[in-house]
Design a protein around this motif. Structure first.
Motif, PDB file in Angstrom:
ATOM      1  N   VAL A 198       0.661  -1.152  -0.100  1.00  0.00           N
ATOM      2  CA  VAL A 198       0.116   0.092   0.043  1.00  0.00           C
ATOM      3  C   VAL A 198       0.723   1.296  -0.173  1.00  0.00           C
ATOM      4  O   VAL A 198       0.453   2.298  -0.896  1.00  0.00           O
ATOM      5  CB  VAL A 198      -0.971   0.024   1.312  1.00  0.00           C
ATOM      6  CG1 VAL A 198      -1.733   1.367   1.297  1.00  0.00           C
ATOM      7  CG2 VAL A 198      -1.880  -1.237   1.199  1.00  0.00           C
ATOM      8  N   VAL A 252      -7.822  -1.027  -2.279  1.00  0.00           N
ATOM      9  CA  VAL A 252      -7.499  -0.152  -1.088  1.00  0.00           C
ATOM     10  C   VAL A 252      -8.469   0.561  -0.716  1.00  0.00           C
ATOM     11  O   VAL A 252      -8.983   1.068   0.516  1.00  0.00           O
ATOM     12  CB  VAL A 252      -6.026   0.580  -1.405  1.00  0.00           C
ATOM     13  CG1 VAL A 252      -6.029   1.576  -0.212  1.00  0.00           C
ATOM     14  CG2 VAL A 252      -5.003  -0.237  -1.364  1.00  0.00           C
ATOM     15  N   SER A 272      -5.153   5.894   5.339  1.00  0.00           N
ATOM     16  CA  SER A 272      -5.220   4.603   4.867  1.00  0.00           C
ATOM     17  C   SER A 272      -4.482   3.545   5.471  1.00  0.00           C
ATOM     18  O   SER A 272      -4.815   2.500   5.719  1.00  0.00           O
ATOM     19  CB  SER A 272      -5.022   4.521   3.136  1.00  0.00           C
ATOM     20  OG  SER A 272      -5.584   5.561   2.774  1.00  0.00           O
ATOM     21  N   LEU A 307      -5.378   0.142   7.644  1.00  0.00           N
ATOM     22  CA  LEU A 307      -5.234  -1.043   7.002  1.00  0.00           C
ATOM     23  C   LEU A 307      -4.231  -1.927   7.891  1.00  0.00           C
ATOM     24  O   LEU A 307      -3.934  -2.967   7.886  1.00  0.00           O
ATOM     25  CB  LEU A 307      -4.419  -0.941   5.737  1.00  0.00           C
ATOM     26  CG  LEU A 307      -5.424  -0.301   4.621  1.00  0.00           C
ATOM     27  CD1 LEU A 307      -4.770  -0.187   3.479  1.00  0.00           C
ATOM     28  CD2 LEU A 307      -6.600  -1.433   4.571  1.00  0.00           C
TER      29      LEU A 307
END
Length: 223
Positions: A82, A166, A212, A216
């Protein structure tokens, strides 16, 4: 007269691709899961050939991994993946935003981008959680398309599936904020202001990085 199947008129490849992608994104097929052609073809109700092509397409998007020995499996996504995706987006999409601002504002690609923005706004307004990631991914791809740079489009292609993945996994982030930032980005592009478009694109992508990764970190391995 028989009732047509819901997917009548659509190619089996497209149907298989859509179905497998949706099941990867919603976790039905978790990371590392084997995607056996025979089982998929039986479940979908048609031959293995379109399933094989669908898996090849999804591998090109970064959602599926193909191995000569193991066949197809769902990619094992990590926090490092990511973070690297955000780095790549900063390189490609900021450049694309600048070039898009220099493109023909009356051309078909610009009209298409407007339609993609309208769709993203619509699904956000309706709170269609399952549709927002795909709509936002398509919008980002549309900006790259507007540049007319085929090599740039080819470079972004392997990241589109990861982007949507994502976006799906971070659905807790406020979609209204994302939509507002997209509107600002398109306004800069339509104004033909390349420097502003690049700056807005950079800020939009970078603002999403830390939230993000924080989200995650609860569900993805580091490596």
């Amino acid at each position: 007269m028989s009732t047509p199947r819901p997917d009548a008129g659509a190619s089996h490849v497209a149907h298989a691709e859509h179905t497998i992608r949706a099941r990867v994104l919603d976790g039905t097929y978790p990371p590392g899961a084997r995607l056996r052609e025979r089982e998929l073809s039986e479940a979908l109700g048609f031959s293995r050939i379109p399933v094989r092509e669908a898996l090849t397409r999804l591998a090109a998007e970064g959602l599926v991994e193909l191995s000569p020995r193991r066949g197809a499996s769902v990619r094992r996504l990590s926090l490092r993946d990511v973070a690297e995706l955000f780095d790549l987006r900063l390189s490609l999409e900021v450049f694309a935003a600048r070039r898009a601002a220099e493109a023909d504002p009356e051309g078909p690609a610009a009209a298409r981008l407007g339609e993609l923005m309208e769709n993203a706004e619509d699904v956000t307004r309706r709170g269609a959680v399952s549709e927002i990631p795909a709509a936002n991914t398509a919008l980002h791809a549309g900006i790259v398309e507007l540049t007319g740079n085929k090599l740039l489009q080819t470079a972004l292609q392997p990241s589109l599936g990861l982007m949507q993945w994502v976006f799906t996994l971070t659905g807790n982030l406020d979609p209204a904020v994302q939509c507002a930032e997209h509107r600002d980005l398109l306004a800069a592009i339509r104004a033909g202001n390349a420097e502003l478009a690049g700056a807005v694109a950079y800020a939009h992508i970078e603002r999403g990085r830390r939230p993000s990764l924080d989200t995650l970190a609860r569900i993805l391995p580091a490596e």
